[in-house]
Design a protein around this motif. Structure first.
Motif, PDB file in Angstrom:
ATOM      1  N   MET A   1      30.102  91.652  73.460  1.00 20.22           N
ATOM      2  CA  MET A   1      30.553  91.832  73.088  1.00 20.22           C
ATOM      3  C   MET A   1      30.339  91.008  71.674  1.00 20.22           C
ATOM      4  O   MET A   1      30.037  89.513  71.599  1.00 20.22           O
ATOM      5  N   SER A   2      30.255  90.575  70.426  1.00 20.48           N
ATOM      6  CA  SER A   2      29.981  90.372  69.479  1.00 20.48           C
ATOM      7  C   SER A   2      29.582  90.476  68.150  1.00 20.48           C
ATOM      8  O   SER A   2      30.318  92.073  68.065  1.00 20.48           O
ATOM      9  N   VAL A   3      30.697  90.084  66.959  1.00 18.04           N
ATOM     10  CA  VAL A   3      30.599  90.113  65.862  1.00 18.04           C
ATOM     11  C   VAL A   3      29.387  89.978  64.689  1.00 18.04           C
ATOM     12  O   VAL A   3      29.645  88.186  64.938  1.00 18.04           O
ATOM     13  N   HIS A   4      29.056  90.140  63.790  1.00 16.75           N
ATOM     14  CA  HIS A   4      27.897  89.101  62.872  1.00 16.75           C
ATOM     15  C   HIS A   4      28.082  90.353  61.662  1.00 16.75           C
ATOM     16  O   HIS A   4      28.410  90.937  61.097  1.00 16.75           O
ATOM     17  N   LEU A   5      28.199  88.818  60.670  1.00 16.67           N
ATOM     18  CA  LEU A   5      28.172  89.817  59.324  1.00 16.67           C
ATOM     19  C   LEU A   5      27.342  89.468  58.885  1.00 16.67           C
ATOM     20  O   LEU A   5      26.356  88.243  59.232  1.00 16.67           O
ATOM     21  N   GLU A   6      26.357  90.307  58.186  1.00 20.97           N
ATOM     22  CA  GLU A   6      25.288  89.889  57.142  1.00 20.97           C
ATOM     23  C   GLU A   6      25.227  90.507  55.461  1.00 20.97           C
ATOM     24  O   GLU A   6      25.977  91.038  55.346  1.00 20.97           O
ATOM     25  N   THR A   7      24.623  89.864  54.394  1.00 20.44           N
ATOM     26  CA  THR A   7      24.412  89.715  53.291  1.00 20.44           C
ATOM     27  C   THR A   7      22.852  90.691  53.008  1.00 20.44           C
ATOM     28  O   THR A   7      22.758  91.435  52.409  1.00 20.44           O
ATOM     29  N   ALA A   8      21.914  90.635  54.362  1.00 18.78           N
ATOM     30  CA  ALA A   8      20.871  91.607  53.776  1.00 18.78           C
ATOM     31  C   ALA A   8      21.272  93.306  54.796  1.00 18.78           C
ATOM     32  O   ALA A   8      22.041  93.520  55.175  1.00 18.78           O
ATOM     33  N   PRO A   9      20.798  94.088  53.531  1.00 20.50           N
ATOM     34  CA  PRO A   9      21.079  95.319  54.320  1.00 20.50           C
ATOM     35  C   PRO A   9      20.480  95.781  56.014  1.00 20.50           C
ATOM     36  O   PRO A   9      20.120  95.611  57.048  1.00 20.50           O
ATOM     37  N   LEU A  10      21.768  96.395  56.624  1.00 22.91           N
ATOM     38  CA  LEU A  10      21.785  96.815  58.013  1.00 22.91           C
ATOM     39  C   LEU A  10      20.982  98.466  58.417  1.00 22.91           C
ATOM     40  O   LEU A  10      20.307  99.075  57.456  1.00 22.91           O
ATOM     41  N   ARG A  11      20.500  98.334  60.028  1.00 26.71           N
ATOM     42  CA  ARG A  11      19.151  99.610  60.081  1.00 26.71           C
ATOM     43  C   ARG A  11      20.392  99.467  61.294  1.00 26.71           C
ATOM     44  O   ARG A  11      19.694  99.084  61.965  1.00 26.71           O
ATOM     45  N   PRO A  12      20.771 100.509  60.923  1.00 26.26           N
ATOM     46  CA  PRO A  12      21.881 101.391  62.344  1.00 26.26           C
ATOM     47  C   PRO A  12      20.974 101.450  63.788  1.00 26.26           C
ATOM     48  O   PRO A  12      21.600 101.565  64.914  1.00 26.26           O
ATOM     49  N   GLY A  13      19.912 102.298  62.811  1.00 25.21           N
ATOM     50  CA  GLY A  13      19.028 102.815  64.055  1.00 25.21           C
ATOM     51  C   GLY A  13      18.848 101.622  64.796  1.00 25.21           C
ATOM     52  O   GLY A  13      18.779 101.953  66.374  1.00 25.21           O
ATOM     53  N   GLU A  14      18.137 100.715  64.260  1.00 22.32           N
ATOM     54  CA  GLU A  14      17.591 100.003  65.188  1.00 22.32           C
ATOM     55  C   GLU A  14      19.000  98.897  66.339  1.00 22.32           C
ATOM     56  O   GLU A  14      18.919  98.988  67.007  1.00 22.32           O
ATOM     57  N   MET A  15      19.937  98.985  65.456  1.00 21.01           N
ATOM     58  CA  MET A  15      20.544  98.020  66.504  1.00 21.01           C
ATOM     59  C   MET A  15      21.277  99.057  67.247  1.00 21.01           C
ATOM     60  O   MET A  15      21.974  98.869  68.663  1.00 21.01           O
ATOM     61  N   LEU A  16      21.291 100.421  67.059  1.00 18.41           N
ATOM     62  CA  LEU A  16      21.886 101.196  68.496  1.00 18.41           C
ATOM     63  C   LEU A  16      20.657 101.599  69.549  1.00 18.41           C
ATOM     64  O   LEU A  16      21.035 101.124  70.478  1.00 18.41           O
ATOM     65  N   ASP A  17      19.762 101.767  69.515  1.00 28.06           N
ATOM     66  CA  ASP A  17      18.599 101.456  69.521  1.00 28.06           C
ATOM     67  C   ASP A  17      18.460  99.717  71.149  1.00 28.06           C
ATOM     68  O   ASP A  17      18.683  99.730  72.109  1.00 28.06           O
TER      69      ASP A  17
END
Lengths: 161, 79
Positions: A1-17
């Motif tokens: 379980m984790s929650v993150h805030l980011e200001t940089a563009p997200l990379r959904p594919g890498e996060m899902l991997d």
């Protein structure tokens, strides 16, 4: 379980991997990526204001509720804040469970919360100017689908005895 | 000195997001902010505006320490 805030563009594919790797007891992973719409040229920037520290903590409370309610094994919530351009991901949610229905329902529940009640303040800018946006009636109805219905609440004690 | 944070439309109304303000309670802080900027004072009183002290939501008046962080939060819009 984790929650993150980011200001940089997200990379959904890498996060899902990364979220998928190394799981031998997970039967289902559901992921959702929300993108900024240009609204046919009416919007060129979405600015999301957040309160770092507070915003993650509030989202984590709902994440913990969802984990218990849907028997989740794990979840990940990553949300942009700051200025976002059309086509860029705003939010990424992934849920892991033993079976698919829990993973689908938990991701749906988390997104309805994030879209309507999470501590963000959003301003849309375009050729016609900028305005702060409230949740739509549809967003609020979607979120209310998950609220506890009144007849599930224990009756008041006034009838006791 | 309380550290005051404004978010969303409140920051636009005020023209600032963060400021140190001398105040010993939320009530006196509201009065001080309203005396400096009546429009902001009214905006802070609108329904749905919540107050967080050191990142925890609170209701009503409360004392402020010398390093308390006070955030005024407009109705949350979701992301």
């Amino acid at each position: 379980m984790s929650v993150h805030l980011e200001t940089a563009p997200l990379r959904p594919g890498e996060m899902l991997d990364r979220f998928t790797a190394g799981r031998s007891e997970t039967g289902a992973i559901v992921s959702f990526t929300g993108l900024m719409r240009a609204e046919h040229g009416a919007a060129d920037t979405l600015y999301l204001d957040a309160y770092p520290g507070f915003t993650e903590a509030e989202i984590a409370r709902t994440e913990a509720e969802a984990q218990a309610r849907f028997a989740l094994q794990d979840s990940l919530i990553v949300h942009r804040h700051g200025a976002i351009a059309p086509g860029e991901p705003i939010v990424f949610v992934a849920t892991a469970a033993a079976h698919r229905r829990a993973a689908f329902e938990a991701a749906d529940h988390l997104m309805d919360y994030l879209k309507s009640r999470a501590p963000f303040w959003k301003r849309s800018s375009g050729p016609a100017g900028a305005s702060w946006i409230e949740p739509t009636a549809q967003d609020l109805d979607d979120a209310a689908r998950w609220d506890v219905v009144p007849w599930d609440v224990a009756p008041a004690a006034e009838d006791a005895g | 000195m309380a550290r005051v944070l404004l978010f969303g439309a409140l920051a636009d109304v005020a023209g600032w997001r963060e400021r140190e303000v001398e105040a010993t309670a939320i009530s006196s802080l509201r009065a001080r902010l309203a005396a400096d900027d009546a429009t902001l004072g009214q905006a802070l009183q609108r329904p749905g505006v919540q107050v967080a002290l050191d990142k925890a939501l609170t209701r009503g008046d409360a004392p402020l320490g010398p390093t308390t962080e006070v955030a005024f939060l407009p109705p949350m819009s979701g992301g």
